[in-house]
Write an enzyme that holds these catalytic residues in place. Structure first.
Site, short mmCIF file in Angstrom:
data_model
loop_
_atom_site.label_atom_id
_atom_site.label_comp_id
_atom_site.label_asym_id
_atom_site.label_seq_id
_atom_site.Cartn_x
_atom_site.Cartn_y
_atom_site.Cartn_z
N TYR B 37 0.82 -1.20 0.00
CA TYR B 37 0.00 0.00 0.00
C TYR B 37 0.85 1.25 0.00
O TYR B 37 1.86 1.33 0.69
CB TYR B 37 -0.82 0.11 1.29
N ARG B 223 -4.99 7.91 -8.77
CA ARG B 223 -4.15 6.81 -8.28
C ARG B 223 -4.66 5.53 -8.92
O ARG B 223 -5.77 5.47 -9.44
CB ARG B 223 -4.18 6.70 -6.77
N LYS B 317 -8.07 -9.31 -0.88
CA LYS B 317 -8.43 -9.16 -2.28
C LYS B 317 -9.13 -10.41 -2.83
O LYS B 317 -9.53 -10.42 -3.99
CB LYS B 317 -7.18 -8.84 -3.11
#
Lengths: 197, 346
Positions: B37, B223, B317
């Site tokens: 991250y 982003r 995820k």
């Protein structure tokens, strides 16, 4: 207790300066009102309205609550049954009303929701958790709400899917989120455990 | 020269695929051979020709088919599009933004003519030709946000800004990765990100919020984020998880190339002029493993990223079931050679 940021943080009820006071509790939440009473000024309950939903505590708190001599005392069988009275009370409330909510997360969440809808600033409402940690959950799939969930996983009372009860909480819905726990492989059926007591 | 819009599906028979030119413009999200991250926000300014950044609002060959898929999702579940009552003005802001950007970037496909409040909008790929009064909801077939986002690729969250926070108060969310607008609507920035692991402790959201609340009109930011999807399915909603979750068990060494997709979100952030809200378009790009390995650098790098991903992230995820099979398949496309820095295909 580990928690996440979408979940409300509950405090401890304490008497606030105000013209009138609306105190709402379910089950063991009544004991939070009794504790508040010990710290309250003498004339506090002369301008107070207590709404109480005894639930699993039966008739163990009624006498003590009535002994506080609130201007109004109400007892009801469920949150849903109490709602019309709450809505009326909030619609007719004057400036200077203070709200106090105590008991289960389901009670606090739903009463908070009704108060916000009526235009009460949520930051001005005192809350305190007492009693059961049973959860009110929204099934993300069918959108039905299941009350009083104590197990992980839990069965949706509407569509029957087996749900993982997440910590993610919606104040708008006053509910935790339930997501199908065996969506990848429906033949996997995890054992239910009583964890929200 | 106009875009050659593909006729394809994102469900049932899954005929979606990328043309060779579209593969080269895929927004590959890893600038090095590892992923963790980061806030990774940069100014959203026009980029190189033939990249997804060429225009600030990208329209590609999947446009028409994606809009058809969105219409199907909304017919099944209208709750995917919601707007709290105070957000209508922001919806008009968004309509203006998307119409003006599209008409300026793709004049062969879209045109907008304005005479005062009378606006004439032509969307040729979707066969739409409407005249309406800007600001008058009764002159459009839907609310302004729904109207324009039925004609725009990607999900859209509109965030109200107040009390030094951002509030998820409106959105069109039909291609989401594991979050429910119906559940999250009305939440603030920290609340709707609450389930994300690791990042809160790292202070990612505090820094991101500070950046986002300071975004100025005319200076959008962007982003990239990523996940993976089995089959080119746009509607990977939690609402339908019990219908598509089983796809994750269907991956075999033989079908990785066709079934497993890298799913990249190009998230951009724009200040809206009248409402002072922020709009947060989340554009989804899908790339099959077979398509990804046509770029040798991406094949090497993605193999290394997926192999070394922290377990919590893989779990969050939803990659756990097919990660190993995919890593093994990718390893055959990684000769161990060094990769060049940056995102580009070489």
């Amino acid at each position: 207790m580990k928690t996440i940021l979408s979940r409300p943080v509950y405090g401890t009820l304490s008497p606030q300066a105000g013209k009138s006071h609306l105190l709402i509790a379910d089950a063991e939440g009544a004991s939070a009102i009794l504790d508040l009473a010990k710290k309250a000024p003498e004339d506090f309950f002369a301008n107070a309205h207590i709404m109480f939903i005894p639930g699993r505590t039966g008739d163990s708190f009624q006498a003590s609550l009535k002994a506080l001599k609130p201007a109004q005392y109400y007892e009801g069988p469920s949150v849903a049954a109490a709602m019309p009275r709450l809505t009326w009370t909030l619609a007719n409330a004057h400036m200077g009303l203070r709200m106090y909510l105590a008991g289960t997360e389901g009670l606090i969440g739903q009463m908070m929701q009704a108060a916000i809808e009526a235009g009460v600033d949520p930051a001005s409402i005192q809350t305190e958790h007492r009693g059961s940690w049973a959860r009110r959950i929204q099934c993300v799939h069918c959108k039905g709400i299941t009350e009083n969930v104590t197990t992980q996983p839990a069965t949706c009372s509407h569509c029957g899917l087996l749900l993982l009860v997440r910590d993610h909480y919606s104040k708008r819905l006053a509910a935790f989120q339930g997501v199908c726990i065996n969506a990848e492989d429906p033949t996997e059926v995890p054992q239910k455990e009583e964890i929200f007591r | 020269m106009g875009i050659n819009f593909r006729k394809e599906t994102f469900r049932d028979d899954f005929t979606f695929r990328n043309s060779p030119e579209n593969i080269r413009r895929f927004p590959f999200p890893y600038h090095e051979d590892a992923y963790m991250y980061s806030v990774n926000i940069e100014p959203h300014v026009p980029g190189p020709k033939n990249s997804v950044f060429e225009h600030l609002v990208d329209v590609d060959e999947h446009y028409v088919s994606e809009m058809q898929d969105r219409a199907m999702v909304l017919a099944e579940d209208p709750l995917r599009c919601q707007s709290l009552p105070h957000m209508t003005l922001a919806g008009w802001d968004l309509l203006e933004l998307l119409m003006t950007e599209k008409a300026a970037s793709y004049p062969e496909h879209f045109s907008l003519t304005r005479e005062g409040d009378r606006w004439h909008w032509i969307n040729r790929p979707l066969g739409i030709d409407d005249t309406f009064t800007f600001g008058d909801v009764s002159t459009l077939p839907y609310g302004p946000m729904e109207y324009i986002t039925r004609q725009s690729q990607g999900d859209f969250a509109i965030l109200d800004q107040r009390d030094n926070n951002l509030w998820m108060d409106a959105g069109m969310i039909t291609t989401q990765a594991d979050w429910s607008l119906d559940f999250d609507i009305g939440m603030n920035f920290f609340e709707w990100h609450a389930p994300v692991p690791l990042a809160h402790e790292m202070g990612v959201f505090t820094r991101a919020l500070k950046y986002l609340t300071n975004i100025q009109q005319g200076k959008p930011a962007r982003r990239l984020n990523w996940t993976m999807t089995i089959n080119p399915r746009l509607d990977t909603s939690p609402e339908n998880f019990h219908k598509w979750g089983g796809d994750r068990l269907t991956v075999t060494p033989e079908n990785v190339g066709q079934k497993v997709h890298l799913r990249v979100e190009l998230q951009s952030f724009w200040r809206l002029p009248r409402s002072n809200a922020l709009v947060f378009p989340i554009r989804c790009y899908l790339l099959k493993m077979d398509e990804l390995v046509t770029v040798p650098k991406w094949a090497r790098r993605f193999h290394r990223v997926l192999r070394d991903l922290p377990v919590e992230l893989a779990e969050y995820k939803g990659l756990t079931r097919y990660r190993q099979t995919t890593v093994e398949w990718l390893s055959k496309h990684d000769d161990g050679a060094p990769t060049s820095p940056g995102f580009s295909p070489d």
